[in-house]
Design an enzyme around this catalytic site. Structure first.
Site, PDB file in Angstrom:
ATOM      1  N   ASP A  95      51.946 -79.568  47.080  1.00 22.00           N
ATOM      2  CA  ASP A  95      50.976 -80.391  46.350  1.00 22.00           C
ATOM      3  C   ASP A  95      49.530 -79.942  46.497  1.00 22.00           C
ATOM      4  O   ASP A  95      48.612 -80.709  46.228  1.00 22.00           O
ATOM      5  CB  ASP A  95      51.099 -81.842  46.843  1.00 22.00           C
ATOM      6  CG  ASP A  95      50.947 -81.944  48.355  1.00 22.00           C
ATOM      7  OD1 ASP A  95      50.392 -81.011  48.961  1.00 22.00           O
ATOM      8  OD2 ASP A  95      51.385 -82.954  48.938  1.00 22.00           O
ATOM      9  N   GLU A 117      59.813 -78.445  47.478  1.00 26.14           N
ATOM     10  CA  GLU A 117      59.312 -79.761  47.912  1.00 26.14           C
ATOM     11  C   GLU A 117      58.873 -80.580  46.693  1.00 26.14           C
ATOM     12  O   GLU A 117      57.783 -81.158  46.636  1.00 26.14           O
ATOM     13  CB  GLU A 117      58.171 -79.649  48.934  1.00 26.14           C
ATOM     14  CG  GLU A 117      57.992 -80.908  49.767  1.00 26.14           C
ATOM     15  CD  GLU A 117      56.859 -80.814  50.791  1.00 26.14           C
ATOM     16  OE1 GLU A 117      55.692 -80.984  50.414  1.00 26.14           O
ATOM     17  OE2 GLU A 117      57.158 -80.576  51.974  1.00 26.14           O
ATOM     18  N   GLU A 131      46.373 -84.602  45.992  1.00 21.27           N
ATOM     19  CA  GLU A 131      47.749 -84.080  46.082  1.00 21.27           C
ATOM     20  C   GLU A 131      48.738 -84.826  45.188  1.00 21.27           C
ATOM     21  O   GLU A 131      49.649 -84.218  44.635  1.00 21.27           O
ATOM     22  CB  GLU A 131      48.220 -84.104  47.542  1.00 21.27           C
ATOM     23  CG  GLU A 131      47.537 -83.080  48.451  1.00 21.27           C
ATOM     24  CD  GLU A 131      46.187 -83.533  49.000  1.00 21.27           C
ATOM     25  OE1 GLU A 131      45.748 -84.667  48.689  1.00 21.27           O
ATOM     26  OE2 GLU A 131      45.552 -82.745  49.727  1.00 21.27           O
ATOM     27  N   HIS A 211      42.996 -84.659  58.382  1.00 25.18           N
ATOM     28  CA  HIS A 211      42.218 -83.842  57.442  1.00 25.18           C
ATOM     29  C   HIS A 211      42.192 -84.366  56.015  1.00 25.18           C
ATOM     30  O   HIS A 211      41.656 -83.712  55.114  1.00 25.18           O
ATOM     31  CB  HIS A 211      42.771 -82.411  57.419  1.00 25.18           C
ATOM     32  CG  HIS A 211      44.133 -82.324  56.801  1.00 25.18           C
ATOM     33  ND1 HIS A 211      44.326 -82.227  55.456  1.00 25.18           N
ATOM     34  CD2 HIS A 211      45.356 -82.353  57.351  1.00 25.18           C
ATOM     35  CE1 HIS A 211      45.625 -82.200  55.193  1.00 25.18           C
ATOM     36  NE2 HIS A 211      46.273 -82.271  56.338  1.00 25.18           N
ATOM     37  N   ARG A 213      41.384 -85.744  52.463  1.00 24.07           N
ATOM     38  CA  ARG A 213      40.112 -85.894  51.728  1.00 24.07           C
ATOM     39  C   ARG A 213      39.722 -87.356  51.537  1.00 24.07           C
ATOM     40  O   ARG A 213      38.551 -87.710  51.585  1.00 24.07           O
ATOM     41  CB  ARG A 213      40.221 -85.223  50.357  1.00 24.07           C
ATOM     42  CG  ARG A 213      39.800 -83.771  50.369  1.00 24.07           C
ATOM     43  CD  ARG A 213      39.963 -83.149  48.982  1.00 24.07           C
ATOM     44  NE  ARG A 213      39.145 -81.951  48.829  1.00 24.07           N
ATOM     45  CZ  ARG A 213      39.382 -80.778  49.396  1.00 24.07           C
ATOM     46  NH1 ARG A 213      40.409 -80.631  50.206  1.00 24.07           N
ATOM     47  NH2 ARG A 213      38.587 -79.749  49.184  1.00 24.07           N
ATOM     48  N   HIS A 244      40.955 -79.664  62.613  1.00 22.92           N
ATOM     49  CA  HIS A 244      41.048 -78.891  61.363  1.00 22.92           C
ATOM     50  C   HIS A 244      39.713 -78.208  61.078  1.00 22.92           C
ATOM     51  O   HIS A 244      38.650 -78.764  61.387  1.00 22.92           O
ATOM     52  CB  HIS A 244      41.417 -79.870  60.244  1.00 22.92           C
ATOM     53  CG  HIS A 244      41.859 -79.220  58.967  1.00 22.92           C
ATOM     54  ND1 HIS A 244      40.997 -78.553  58.137  1.00 22.92           N
ATOM     55  CD2 HIS A 244      43.078 -79.143  58.372  1.00 22.92           C
ATOM     56  CE1 HIS A 244      41.662 -78.101  57.079  1.00 22.92           C
ATOM     57  NE2 HIS A 244      42.931 -78.443  57.206  1.00 22.92           N
TER      58      HIS A 244
HETATM   59  C1  UD1 Z   1      44.048 -78.231  52.051  1.00 19.78           C
HETATM   60  C2  UD1 Z   1      44.852 -78.914  50.927  1.00 19.78           C
HETATM   61  C3  UD1 Z   1      45.640 -80.092  51.476  1.00 19.78           C
HETATM   62  C4  UD1 Z   1      46.489 -79.670  52.659  1.00 19.78           C
HETATM   63  C5  UD1 Z   1      45.588 -79.016  53.692  1.00 19.78           C
HETATM   64  C6  UD1 Z   1      46.423 -78.501  54.846  1.00 19.78           C
HETATM   65  C7  UD1 Z   1      43.961 -79.010  48.645  1.00 19.78           C
HETATM   66  C8  UD1 Z   1      43.076 -79.701  47.713  1.00 19.78           C
HETATM   67  N1  UD1 Z   1      43.926 -79.432  49.924  1.00 19.78           N
HETATM   68  O1  UD1 Z   1      43.035 -79.128  52.477  1.00 19.78           O
HETATM   69  O2  UD1 Z   1      46.494 -80.592  50.459  1.00 19.78           O
HETATM   70  O3  UD1 Z   1      47.113 -80.806  53.198  1.00 19.78           O
HETATM   71  O4  UD1 Z   1      44.921 -77.899  53.109  1.00 19.78           O
HETATM   72  O5  UD1 Z   1      45.649 -78.177  55.949  1.00 19.78           O
HETATM   73  O6  UD1 Z   1      44.666 -78.094  48.268  1.00 19.78           O
HETATM   74  N2  UD1 Z   1      38.703 -73.671  56.470  1.00 19.78           N
HETATM   75  C9  UD1 Z   1      38.449 -72.577  57.265  1.00 19.78           C
HETATM   76  N3  UD1 Z   1      39.511 -71.775  57.637  1.00 19.78           N
HETATM   77  C10 UD1 Z   1      40.787 -72.044  57.293  1.00 19.78           C
HETATM   78  C11 UD1 Z   1      41.036 -73.183  56.500  1.00 19.78           C
HETATM   79  C12 UD1 Z   1      39.982 -73.977  56.086  1.00 19.78           C
HETATM   80  O7  UD1 Z   1      37.320 -72.305  57.614  1.00 19.78           O
HETATM   81  O8  UD1 Z   1      41.698 -71.279  57.669  1.00 19.78           O
HETATM   82  C13 UD1 Z   1      37.561 -74.537  56.036  1.00 19.78           C
HETATM   83  C14 UD1 Z   1      36.679 -73.837  54.966  1.00 19.78           C
HETATM   84  O9  UD1 Z   1      35.348 -74.215  55.149  1.00 19.78           O
HETATM   85  C15 UD1 Z   1      37.219 -74.445  53.661  1.00 19.78           C
HETATM   86  C16 UD1 Z   1      37.506 -75.859  54.121  1.00 19.78           C
HETATM   87  O10 UD1 Z   1      38.049 -75.726  55.427  1.00 19.78           O
HETATM   88  O11 UD1 Z   1      36.291 -74.384  52.604  1.00 19.78           O
HETATM   89  C17 UD1 Z   1      38.418 -76.672  53.231  1.00 19.78           C
HETATM   90  O12 UD1 Z   1      39.631 -75.996  52.920  1.00 19.78           O
HETATM   91  P1  UD1 Z   1      40.511 -76.534  51.681  1.00 19.78           P
HETATM   92  O13 UD1 Z   1      41.740 -75.707  51.578  1.00 19.78           O
HETATM   93  O14 UD1 Z   1      39.676 -76.650  50.475  1.00 19.78           O
HETATM   94  O15 UD1 Z   1      40.853 -78.017  52.070  1.00 19.78           O
HETATM   95  P2  UD1 Z   1      41.733 -78.607  53.252  1.00 19.78           P
HETATM   96  O16 UD1 Z   1      41.055 -79.826  53.741  1.00 19.78           O
HETATM   97  O17 UD1 Z   1      42.076 -77.540  54.217  1.00 19.78           O
HETATM   98  N1  UDP Z   2      50.023 -77.615  62.648  1.00 24.28           N
HETATM   99  C1  UDP Z   2      49.724 -76.467  63.379  1.00 24.28           C
HETATM  100  N2  UDP Z   2      48.632 -76.476  64.203  1.00 24.28           N
HETATM  101  C2  UDP Z   2      47.824 -77.564  64.342  1.00 24.28           C
HETATM  102  C3  UDP Z   2      48.127 -78.721  63.571  1.00 24.28           C
HETATM  103  C4  UDP Z   2      49.221 -78.721  62.723  1.00 24.28           C
HETATM  104  O1  UDP Z   2      50.433 -75.463  63.287  1.00 24.28           O
HETATM  105  O2  UDP Z   2      46.860 -77.512  65.128  1.00 24.28           O
HETATM  106  C5  UDP Z   2      51.191 -77.593  61.743  1.00 24.28           C
HETATM  107  C6  UDP Z   2      52.128 -78.783  61.799  1.00 24.28           C
HETATM  108  O3  UDP Z   2      53.167 -78.573  62.742  1.00 24.28           O
HETATM  109  C7  UDP Z   2      52.678 -78.861  60.383  1.00 24.28           C
HETATM  110  C8  UDP Z   2      51.545 -78.313  59.540  1.00 24.28           C
HETATM  111  O4  UDP Z   2      50.679 -77.607  60.422  1.00 24.28           O
HETATM  112  O5  UDP Z   2      53.792 -77.999  60.186  1.00 24.28           O
HETATM  113  C9  UDP Z   2      50.812 -79.436  58.861  1.00 24.28           C
HETATM  114  O6  UDP Z   2      49.652 -78.954  58.289  1.00 24.28           O
HETATM  115  P1  UDP Z   2      48.465 -79.879  57.820  1.00 24.28           P
HETATM  116  O7  UDP Z   2      48.456 -81.139  58.635  1.00 24.28           O
HETATM  117  O8  UDP Z   2      47.238 -79.039  57.831  1.00 24.28           O
HETATM  118  O9  UDP Z   2      48.806 -80.172  56.303  1.00 24.28           O
HETATM  119  P2  UDP Z   2      49.742 -81.234  55.566  1.00 24.28           P
HETATM  120  O10 UDP Z   2      51.109 -81.141  56.129  1.00 24.28           O
HETATM  121  O11 UDP Z   2      49.117 -82.583  55.738  1.00 24.28           O
HETATM  122  O12 UDP Z   2      49.664 -80.793  54.124  1.00 24.28           O
END
Ligand code: UD1
Ligand code: UDP
Length: 368
Positions: A95, A117, A131, A211, A213, A244
């Protein structure tokens, strides 16, 4: 048959890794892997752990990125990938914006999409945001649906998807978890020393992640206040919180929760280390989708900081309770469990670890 798997964020990579490994070794399938790079560090560690490599990397991540920017960069990037490798199927997961934008790009290019999924629903377009909208839109455009549970199958049928396009597979997260748990039990997890130390102290540990939004701003303030309160009222408890990397999460968490003696803030943990931490924890407090699916296998109680979930199966199984992003409800729920822990079932409604095999079996049947 040519298949392109696309992922971009940590949970997609964890949940697609077992499938990618299988597709790479399936005769008759020419498989390529594309990362959009929506995440960077959080994705790289997953790929290293599962020993998978990308053939295409759009590398789109920017600090503090917004939804429109990610979507546009992925749409353009996928168009260029399809010019180099034209698959019969594109496989997407879940999603995220990566999932939606890759689906839309494939649809524009006339390529079939298989949705891994598929069929999860809260029924509320605002929660989780964006999502819930993403998965609805993907399911309008897809050609094959790999649904984790019977409830997910029923959701798709209700929306008019033809039954022959749906396969109930279980969730691939269980395939990933079983793989990781074996490695963790084999002592290959290299848990950071400060985290390891907490778990060796034999105290009750509350493991926290967050994390979403829709919790940014007021929600995260409530969550942080709950953790402050719990750390103060329960000095015997240790809270471990891998934070996160999203700046909207980092800022409030570092502001409100730094310097509390029984609260450890860490960088996101590598997947095997997080599995180790879940396994050793007393209780988990999260808004994560994936964690809600993993915890039942580990028999860990989970409080979910959301008002609604697209994963009600674990609520019914007795592992998960919804508490919202509310200081009072979080504090009350943890304190109640502190006073009287209730045994948590280890029944997992999300599958048996064979989901990837069922997906590949569907695709190979299509090839013949
Ligand atoms: C995203 C997904 C969310 C998912 C989550 C899992 C969307 C809209 N959101 O949210 O559905 O549950 O990932 O974690 O698709 N960043 C880093 N390094 C990383 C990852 C993120 O620095 O490896 C920081 C960056 O500043 C980036 C920000 O996090 O711009 C947001 O990342 P983004 O993928 O847009 O949103 P998430 O909150 O991670
Ligand atoms: N996870 C991880 N390290 C962390 C926190 C979570 O590897 O510090 C794993 C967790 O076991 C799960 C996945 O990341 O498999 C969940 O990711 P996240 O919570 O970022 O996204 P969501 O599942 O809500 O989309």
């Amino acid at each position: 048959m040519k298949v392109l798997t696309v992922f971009g964020t940590r949970p997609e990579a964890i949940k697609m890794a077992p499938l990618v490994r299988l597709l790479n070794h399936t005769p008759g399938i020419e498989h390529r892997l594309c990362s959009t790079g929506q995440h960077r560090q959080m994705l790289e560690q997953v790929m290293a752990f599962f020993e998978i490599k990308t053939d295409f990397d759009l590398a789109i991540m920017q600090p503090g990125q917004d939804l429109t920017g990610i979507t546009c960069r992925i749409l353009e990037g996928m168009r260029d990938v399809f010019a180099q490798f034209r698959p019969d199927w594109v496989l997407v997961h879940g999603d995220t914006t990566t999932c939606l934008a890759a689906t839309l790009a494939a649809f524009y290019a006339g390529i079939k999409v298989g949705h891994v999924e598929a069929g999860l629903r809260t029924g509320d377009l605002q929660a989780p945001f964006p999502e819930e909208a993403n998965r609805l839109l993907v399911d309008r455009l897809a050609s094959a649906y790999f649904a984790p549970t019977q409830r997910n199958v029923d959701n798709l049928l209700k929306e008019g998807i033809k039954p022959e396009r749906i396969v109930m597979t279980g969730n691939t997260v269980i395939d990933a978890l079983l793989w990781a748990r074996e490695k963790v039990l084999g002592f290959s997890a290299q848990v950071p020393p400060d985290v390891q130390k907490v778990f060796l102290e034999n105290r009750r540990v509350l493991l926290v992640t967050g994390h979403r939004r829709e919790n940014f701003g007021a929600g995260f303030e409530q969550i942080c206040r709950a953790l402050q309160t719990l750390a103060g009222r329960l000095p015997e408890l240790t809270i471990v919180y891998p934070v996160h990397l999203n700046p909207n999460v980092q800022q409030p968490v570092r502001k409100y929760l730094s310097g509390i003696p029984n609260l450890l803030l860490t960088a996101p943990l590598n997947y095997p280390d997080f599995v180790y931490a879940m396994n050793k924890s007393w209780m988990i407090l999260t808004d994560s989708g994936g964690v809600q699916e993993e915890a039942p296998s580990l028999g860990k109680p989970v409080l979910v900081m959301r008002d609604t979930t697209e994963r009600p199966e674990a609520v019914e199984a007795g592992t998960v309770r919804l508490v919202g992003a509310s200081t009072q409800r979080i504090v009350e729920a943890v304190e109640a469990y502190w006073a009287q822990p209730i045994p948590t079932p280890t029944y997992n409604p999300y599958g048996d670890g064979q989901a990837s095999k069922r997906i590949v079996s569907y695709l190979t049947k299509k090839a013949t």
